[in-house]
Scaffold this active site. Structure first.
Site, PDB file in Angstrom:
ATOM      1  N   ASP A  93       0.851  -1.189   0.000  1.00 20.25           N
ATOM      2  CA  ASP A  93       0.000   0.000   0.000  1.00 20.25           C
ATOM      3  C   ASP A  93       0.889   1.241   0.000  1.00 20.25           C
ATOM      4  O   ASP A  93       1.704   1.433   0.898  1.00 20.25           O
ATOM      5  CB  ASP A  93      -0.893  -0.017   1.247  1.00 20.25           C
ATOM      6  CG  ASP A  93      -2.006   1.016   1.180  1.00 20.25           C
ATOM      7  OD1 ASP A  93      -2.145   1.672   0.133  1.00 20.25           O
ATOM      8  OD2 ASP A  93      -2.739   1.159   2.172  1.00 20.25           O
ATOM      9  N   ASP A 109      -2.868   2.656  -5.972  1.00 18.06           N
ATOM     10  CA  ASP A 109      -1.878   2.700  -4.891  1.00 18.06           C
ATOM     11  C   ASP A 109      -1.816   1.455  -4.028  1.00 18.06           C
ATOM     12  O   ASP A 109      -1.175   1.470  -2.976  1.00 18.06           O
ATOM     13  CB  ASP A 109      -2.113   3.927  -4.007  1.00 18.06           C
ATOM     14  CG  ASP A 109      -3.491   3.924  -3.355  1.00 18.06           C
ATOM     15  OD1 ASP A 109      -4.358   3.160  -3.801  1.00 18.06           O
ATOM     16  OD2 ASP A 109      -3.687   4.698  -2.406  1.00 18.06           O
ATOM     17  N   GLU A 110      -2.442   0.357  -4.435  1.00 15.87           N
ATOM     18  CA  GLU A 110      -2.335  -0.851  -3.612  1.00 15.87           C
ATOM     19  C   GLU A 110      -2.507  -2.104  -4.455  1.00 15.87           C
ATOM     20  O   GLU A 110      -3.195  -2.101  -5.477  1.00 15.87           O
ATOM     21  CB  GLU A 110      -3.336  -0.836  -2.455  1.00 15.87           C
ATOM     22  CG  GLU A 110      -4.775  -0.717  -2.856  1.00 15.87           C
ATOM     23  CD  GLU A 110      -5.710  -0.753  -1.664  1.00 15.87           C
ATOM     24  OE1 GLU A 110      -5.440  -1.498  -0.695  1.00 15.87           O
ATOM     25  OE2 GLU A 110      -6.729  -0.045  -1.706  1.00 15.87           O
TER      26      GLU A 110
END
Length: 423
Positions: free
Chosen positions: A42, A135-136
């Site tokens: 993350d 973003d993850e």
């Protein structure tokens, strides 16, 4: 190996307070450290971190990525979070909590480019990467020990270091025996965290609120709490048959998760369910023409994302939020799937016309759902007018890729530009 240094990668059978090799206090330790292989990566306050990296003068200032007096917080840095600012919070409330914050409008083109760089580094380690968002992502490094000359934990720590050195951005890692626990672990020690959950999962989860479980949103939290299930431990102690009788397969799933069990594999090919975009207005809008002006650029954004992803949608969705925050959603199933702004806007404006009867609205959104693989469908998959629109929009894509996003535009987009906020 029961412990290692996240700075020099020293390994040992016990966890000292500081690394005996380099003196760093960043020691990762767990009894199962050399056996776990499922990770959740993350990025730390991703959008805000990108902006701070590009504007070093903002390093020590609170930064909120969002914009517009009627908008919401897309994300914020950790300094702003100390003041209580959170993602999805109304902007006026965020600025009341943190009046000194620097507010920056999102630049999704830049964020997508950084996401591609980060995921590219991860892809060098394993093909088993399942992205959740820009973003993850989940990673499965099972069986990579010989390839990388180290257990997955060390490989992941090295990846963290490479990402930070290569992009100036940081990520947090959660390592566990399954996807659910890995995602929980990645949030335990942000930023730059490396957390592990193993066999102790049931004891760790027991006191946690039920909202920590995937698929348990605010409505389900209220339902569970009304039924007497406030913590994960309450669900773990409950009879499985009782949970199944009340909530069917979802009840059984909650029971499994409450015990720390999750059989889902990391699947790079798991289908994306939908693509959407929305905007909150600076001032309420009621005129159909004004609403259409805000709808058009959202259709372009969704369509381009679909073309980039190689998918098309069989369902067009429209979302409106009233001034009292009531949400109205409308859907239409198409005779053929689409990945063009032309079709999206045509259908979206028809759905919109039925709702734009003079009532003021504060937000509009559009999306496609029931996604299919456009490449596998072949050229005959699209209707003739869709094929023509697709050829035209792909040409525009090429021009924008070469000369910049502002190289080709329209009168409607020019009217809308600068007066709406993407979320």
């Amino acid at each position: 190996m029961k412990a290692f240094c996240r700075d020099c990668f020293w390994t040992g059978a016990a966890a000292p307070p500081r690394c005996p090799s380099c003196g760093s206090p960043r020691i990762a330790a767990h009894p199962e450290l050399d056996r776990l292989a499922i990770a959740h990566m993350d990025c730390d306050a991703f959008y805000a971190s990108v902006e701070k990296r590009d504007r070093p003068e903002l390093r020590d200032q609170p930064v909120i990525v969002g914009g517009g007096k009627r908008g919401v917080v897309t994300t914020c840095c950790y300094i702003a979070r100390i003041s209580g600012v959170r993602s999805a919070m109304p902007m006026f409330k965020a600025l009341k909590l943190c009046p000194d914050a620097v507010v920056i409008k999102p630049d999704f083109t830049k964020y997508r480019a950084e996401s591609k760089r980060i995921l590219g580094l991860a892809a060098e380690l394993t093909p088993l990467i399942q992205t959740l968002s820009l973003d993850e992502a989940w990673l499965d490094l099972s069986g990579t020990e010989r390839l990388h000359g180290a257990p997955p934990a060390i490989t992941l720590a090295r990846l963290q270091a490479r990402i930070e050195a290569g992009t100036g951005l940081t990520v947090s890692i959660g390592l566990a025996p399954n996807k659910f626990l890995a995602k929980v672990a990645s949030d335990l020690d942000k930023p730059r965290g490396f957390s592990v959950i193993g066999a102790e999962a049931p004891a760790f989860l027991a006191p946690q609120p039920v909202r920590i479980l995937p698929g348990v949103g605010p409505a389900m939290v209220a339902t569970l709490e009304k039924a007497g299930f406030r913590t994960v431990g309450d669900l773990a102690r409950a009879d499985r048959k009782l949970l199944a009788d009340r909530w069917g397969a979802h009840g059984l799933r909650l029971s499994e998760l409450a015990h720390g069990r999750d059989t889902r594999s990391v699947n790079p090919n798991e289908a994306r369910k939908a693509i959407s975009a929305e905007t909150t207005f600076n001032d309420d809008l009621s005129r159909l023409g004004d609403l259409e002006d805000r709808l058009a650029p959202l259709c372009e954004r969704v369509a381009r994302q679909a073309r980039t992803a190689g998918v098309a949608g069989r369902v067009v969705t429209l979302k409106l939020r009233a001034t009292d925050f009531r949400i109205v959603t409308r859907r239409r199933t198409l005779p053929v799937a689409t990945q063009t702004a032309h079709t999206l806007f045509k259908v979206g404006r028809e759905l919109l016309a039925r709702e734009a009867t003079g009532q003021p609205w504060r937000l509009i959104g559009v999306g496609i759902a029931d996604l299919v693989d456009a490449a596998e469908a072949g050229a005959d998959f699209f209707a003739e007018d869709e094929r023509r629109a697709l050829a035209s929009e792909r040409s525009v894509d090429a021009l924008r890729d070469r000369f910049g996003p502002g190289a080709v535009t329209s009168g409607r987009l020019l009217r809308a530009r600068g007066t709406y906020r993407e979320e």
